[in-house]
Design an enzyme around this catalytic site. Sequence first.
Site, short mmCIF file in Angstrom:
data_model
loop_
_atom_site.label_atom_id
_atom_site.label_comp_id
_atom_site.label_asym_id
_atom_site.label_seq_id
_atom_site.Cartn_x
_atom_site.Cartn_y
_atom_site.Cartn_z
N LYS A 1 14.22 47.56 34.85
CA LYS A 1 15.54 47.43 34.02
C LYS A 1 15.45 46.09 33.35
O LYS A 1 15.24 45.03 33.87
CB LYS A 1 16.56 47.27 35.13
N ASP B 1 18.60 52.05 37.77
CA ASP B 1 19.90 51.64 38.38
C ASP B 1 20.00 50.94 39.68
O ASP B 1 20.42 49.90 39.88
CB ASP B 1 20.55 52.80 38.43
N PHE C 1 2.51 13.11 7.16
CA PHE C 1 1.50 14.30 7.13
C PHE C 1 0.66 13.75 5.79
O PHE C 1 0.92 14.09 4.82
CB PHE C 1 1.96 15.54 6.78
N ARG D 1 9.46 11.94 6.21
CA ARG D 1 9.75 13.31 5.88
C ARG D 1 10.43 13.57 7.02
O ARG D 1 10.56 13.04 8.06
CB ARG D 1 8.63 14.25 5.84
N VAL E 1 2.44 17.54 13.60
CA VAL E 1 3.18 18.02 14.88
C VAL E 1 2.12 18.49 15.90
O VAL E 1 2.46 18.14 16.94
CB VAL E 1 3.64 19.77 14.37
N ASN F 1 7.39 24.44 12.30
CA ASN F 1 7.77 23.34 11.35
C ASN F 1 8.78 23.82 10.35
O ASN F 1 8.47 24.48 9.39
CB ASN F 1 6.57 22.81 10.56
N HIS G 1 11.06 23.63 7.36
CA HIS G 1 10.94 22.47 6.27
C HIS G 1 12.33 22.28 5.43
O HIS G 1 13.25 23.35 5.63
CB HIS G 1 10.13 23.21 5.19
#
Length: 302
Positions: A11, A59, A160, A177, A228, A255, A257
């Site tokens: 279930k 059930d 980066f 950033r 990251v 990531n 953006h």
Amino acid sequence: MSALGPARYGKDNVRVLKVERDAKTGIQTVVEMTVCVLLEGDIETSYTKADNSVIVATDSIKNTIYITARQNPVTPPELFGSILGTHFIEKYNHIHAAHVNIITHRWERMDVDGKPHAHSFIQPGAETRDVQVDVVEGKGISINSAIKGLTVLKSTGSQFWGFLRDEYTTLKETWDRILSTDVAANWQWRQFANVAEVKADVGKFNAAYEAARKITLKTFAEDVSASVQATMYKMGEQILAAAPLLETVEYSLPNKHYFEIDLSWHKGLKNTGKDAEVYAPQSNPNGLIKCTVARAGQKAKL
């Protein structure tokens, strides 16, 4: 000729809300869950011979979830899942494995006039606390805990640059950033022999969840992120250090953006680089970064 391969059934999407009431203080607590239970065992004939006698009705599974929630604590979810899964393999001789997935929906107590209200709550977003419990006869209890849907953003402190460049590269390097992601983090516990062992460590489940959430948020906010990848590895290292019973920590971070918009075409309006204030959120495509962090000497499963 054909033969039945691995099969399980059960279930799904069983919604449960439990209200815990403290008669002395009048303080109430709510826990809302979405539960899935899938069973395995000697059920082959239900597929190959149309023999329903081996089927525990879905059930009945649903009703068992409700009754178990009424008769047992539902927090931490790792314990509730262990109790629920163990019930099925002990109740039915032909059922040898129970797979329990619990999604706990986050509710926070409402503040009214600067004080926490006794019985009113607010749901802050899509964040959930997820647990996968697999109870296998003769093998014990495997528990994987997770945070899902925790959306975070910081407007600076992310870089980066220095990445591989070739004839396919158009991305510019950046030393500042916006960084945003929907956190999906999970951690694998050591194997437990039975419910008694789970109960013996019951206090560690909430502690690990709180530590993982705090570490994720603190590291995200404070780390001057080179990527990251680098930031998520730091998170995993710290969670393993904080919770000795964990074997691995895994992150999956999209990531999300936010691109600068060049508005110089409008009367020379500056809106790029250090002058950027207005950005265009992007839905897709997006970067997706994953990793598993394991203890030294232990091979991470990919």
